[in-house]
Structure formats: C-alpha cells, structure tokens
Write an enzyme that holds these catalytic residues in place. Structure first.
Site, PDB file in Angstrom:
ATOM      1  CD  GLU A 287      -4.140  -5.425   2.029  1.00  0.00           C
ATOM      2  OE1 GLU A 287      -4.909  -4.793   2.787  1.00  0.00           O
ATOM      3  OE2 GLU A 287      -2.905  -5.324   2.065  1.00  0.00           O
TER       4      GLU A 287
ATOM      5  CD  GLU B 264      -3.101  -1.056   2.117  1.00  0.00           C
ATOM      6  OE1 GLU B 264      -4.232  -1.464   1.814  1.00  0.00           O
ATOM      7  OE2 GLU B 264      -2.815  -0.594   3.257  1.00  0.00           O
TER       8      GLU B 264
END
Length: 402
Positions: free
Chosen positions: A305, A189
């Site tokens: 995710e 991320e």
C-alpha cells in the site's frame, strides 16, 4: 600557381576532407543509448492497484473516463500498464448493505463481490492479490475485530481450525470458478497481530503487542496450511504474503513471527508505506531497507500500500484523509508531485531488489457510495482521476523507464 589558384585548391581539399570525415563518423559506428534511456526489464515486477471499492462505486453513480471517454475502470488500468489488482475480503460485512438503509441491496467486499471483481480483473489479463482481513470490517494497526461468527471461540486450536476452514473454503470456491488468485495476503497490517480488538473474555486473542506470538503463529500457520492444500491441486500456485504497516516495523515483526511464532512457510514480506504517515523511513532509504529485508529473511519484498495527494482540495463533503499536512520535501500536492513521488518509490523498490508496488485505492473517486463515516470519498484527492473522472499523470507510473 597564383594566389587565386591556391585558394581554390585549399577550398576543394577542405571540402573533400570534411566529407570523408563525416562518412567515417556515420557509416560504421553503432552508438548504444545510455543505460538510463534503455530502462529496466520489469518482467515479474508487480505494478498494482487496489480496486476494492470499484464495484460499489460503479453501482452508485461513479463514472471513470480516459481521455474524456467513459470506460470500464478495469480496462483503464490495464491500458495504462497495471498488471495486478489487489482486492480485500471481509468475512461477513453486513454493514456494507445496512449503511444504505432500505436502499441497500447487497454486501460489498464479501466473497461474491470479490468473485465478481476477480472475474473482471482476469478478463483483462490482470493478476490478482486477495487480501484476507479475517474480520467483518477494516483490519489495520488500530483495529483487528473478530468476525461475529467466531465470537464464541475459546480455544486456540478451534480458532486455528476456523481460520483454516474459512481460508480453504474460500480458495476452493474461487479455484472451482477458475478464479484462483496468484497471490494471497493472510491478514492486513497485522502490526499487533489480528483477532483481538474488543475480544470477549476467554477468547484466544492473537495480540503480539501483549506477547501472543505463539497464538498468532498457530493461527497464521493454519491459514498457510489451507493455502498450501488448495494450491497442491490447483493450476495456479498461489504465493503467500504477510503484511505490516510502516517499514520501521518490519524487522521487529518478522524477527518474532519467524522465531516465537514459528511461521516460516510464506513467500513474501509486504508492508505499507504512506510517506505522509510513515516518516521514520524516508523515500530515499527504501532501497537499502528492502535490500536488507531480502537478505535477512530470504524472502521477496513488496510494498502493498502507498498513496499521495495530487491536491489538498476535495470534491465532496467527506473529509479527506490526506492533504492538510506539510508535503514531503520536493513533492508538492500537485499532479506532477504525486506522479514524481510514486515513480521515486517504485525506483527505490527496484533498486532494493523488491518485487512490486501497489497503490491503494487509486479509483476511489467521489460518488454516492457510502461507508460507516461518510458518503463519497475521503481519498478522491489521492486517486488517479481528476474531479471530472478523467485519468491523470500518476496512473502512468507503470510506463516510466526505470
């Protein structure tokens, strides 16, 4: 011919005609099932689960069941159609032992814990995605902390070499054990980059929100070079992913990393999509977004995710991250709601030409495991297990006829 004879003749003729019509309808006609009943061929599509916490949970009294029978969680996921396991790797997570105080016996999510998990996953025939965080702890949009071992670096080329050597050494070790991952993720991320949170003065922080695209590109290209070097002699030709959170950030980030950062030698674009957090793009818009990313960058696209609650309630004293807000319209916080939204997301990825969906920590059930914020789980209401440890509906999103 009298009336009775006429009626009898009509009845016989009707029965004769009806029987021949039925024969004509059934003997020579082959009816294909509707397209929606056939389902798509999902060969090459990743149906994944991030199982990074599983080893620690098993070490701390966690129990997994399938149909009321206690089973190994890696076996459970394989039996329910999972074909990929994602595992995070921290550089030196000493804190994962320290949180247990005198009872701490080992580190988790370090190389040796990951080695154990990869071995267990591959024993089930599952592919593996290794997620390099390049940190001693969680790396995410809010935190990209520098490993303690690299705190004294002051030159971008030395930082690049540190990342190169660490990545190369890790993969050489795993390859030597016959555990080379099929996919690797370089950074986690990385919306504003990586290696910048609480950076000491003079450290070549790679914060792209401050314009450091070139520095981040230097470091990422070092990591990519390491993967390419190891895969050149490995039987496993590992694919490389880059990862940002929220589909709204994909184009901004990849436009800049491929131009200003000069990072192009990767295989897949990965992004997180939590529909309760990432509200700019709705589930209905995912397919169009994914198709656009594929076309613009000529890269495969994958959701790395996602998650959704099956209940707003908890099973321990560790506050849950999801469940207190308003559900997505049409998807209540129920077992059916969780299963339905996951199938919806997967269908959207398929429709957009994406290559996979990974559910984040579906096995993070409550147990006596600890992290920096609590004991148990802040995610048990998003797991694929009920509060007795039994599998629930969403684990079978892999078996849907898409």
């Amino acid at each position: 011919m009298n009336h009775k004879q006429f009626v009898l003749l009509v009845l016989v003729w009707s029965l004769f005609s009806f029987s021949h019509c039925k024969e004509d309808e059934t003997d020579n006609t082959v009816v294909d099932p509707p397209e929606e009943e056939k389902g798509r061929d999902l060969t090459g599509f990743y149906l994944g689960a991030d199982l990074s916490y599983v080893n620690q949970i098993l070490d701390h009294n966690g129990i997994y069941k399938d149909g009321g029978v206690v089973k190994d969680p890696y076996t459970i996921f394989k039996d329910h159609g999972t074909n990929l396991v994602r595992l995070r790797l921290w550089h030196n997570p000493a804190w994962t032992k320290e949180v247990y105080g005198a009872n701490g016996t080992q580190l988790y999510n370090d190389l040796y814990d990951v080695e154990k998990a990869i071995k267990l996953a591959k024993a089930q025939g599952l592919s593996v995605l290794l997620d390099f965080h390049y940190s001693d702890t969680w790396a995410d949009p809010q935190n990209q902390k520098i490993p303690a071992a690299w705190q004294d670096v002051r030159d971008i080329n030395i930082l690049r070499d540190s990342v190169f050597n660490y990545t190369r050494k890790t993969l050489l070790y795993l390859d030597g054990k016959g555990l080379m991952p099929e996919l690797v993720q370089l950074g986690n991320e990385t919306n504003c980059g990586m290696l910048y949170t609480d950076a000491p003065e003079g450290f070549p922080a790679c914060n792209v929100c401050n314009g450091a695209w070139q520095q981040l590109g230097t470091v990422l290209n070092g990591a990519i070079a390491a993967v390419k070097e190891v895969t050149a002699t490995s039987a496993v030709k590992t694919k490389i992913l880059l990862h940002v959170a929220d589909p709204k950030n994909v184009e901004w980030w990849f436009d800049n990393i491929t131009t200003q950062g000069a990072v192009t030698n990767f295989d897949m674009i990965g992004f997180s999509f939590y529909p309760l957090w990432h509200t700019t793009v709705s589930p209905d818009q995912l397919s169009d977004k994914i198709a656009s990313f594929r076309s613009k960058y000529s890269k495969q696209v994958m959701i790395l995710e996602t998650a959704y609650p099956w209940t707003p309630n908890g099973d321990d004293g560790y506050n849950n991250q999801f469940g207190s807000g308003t559900p997505v319209t049409g998807f209540p916080y129920t077992r059916q709601g969780q299963a339905d939204i996951l199938r919806k997301i997967t269908q959207e990825v398929l429709d957009g030409g994406g290559i996979g969906v990974i559910y984040w920590e579906p096995a993070w059930i409550t147990s006596s495991m600890k992290d920096s914020w609590g004991t148990g789980s802040s995610w048990e209401n998003c797991a694929f297990f009920d509060f007795d440890g039994n599998t629930i509906d969403a684990i079978d999103f892999t078996k849907q006829k898409y």
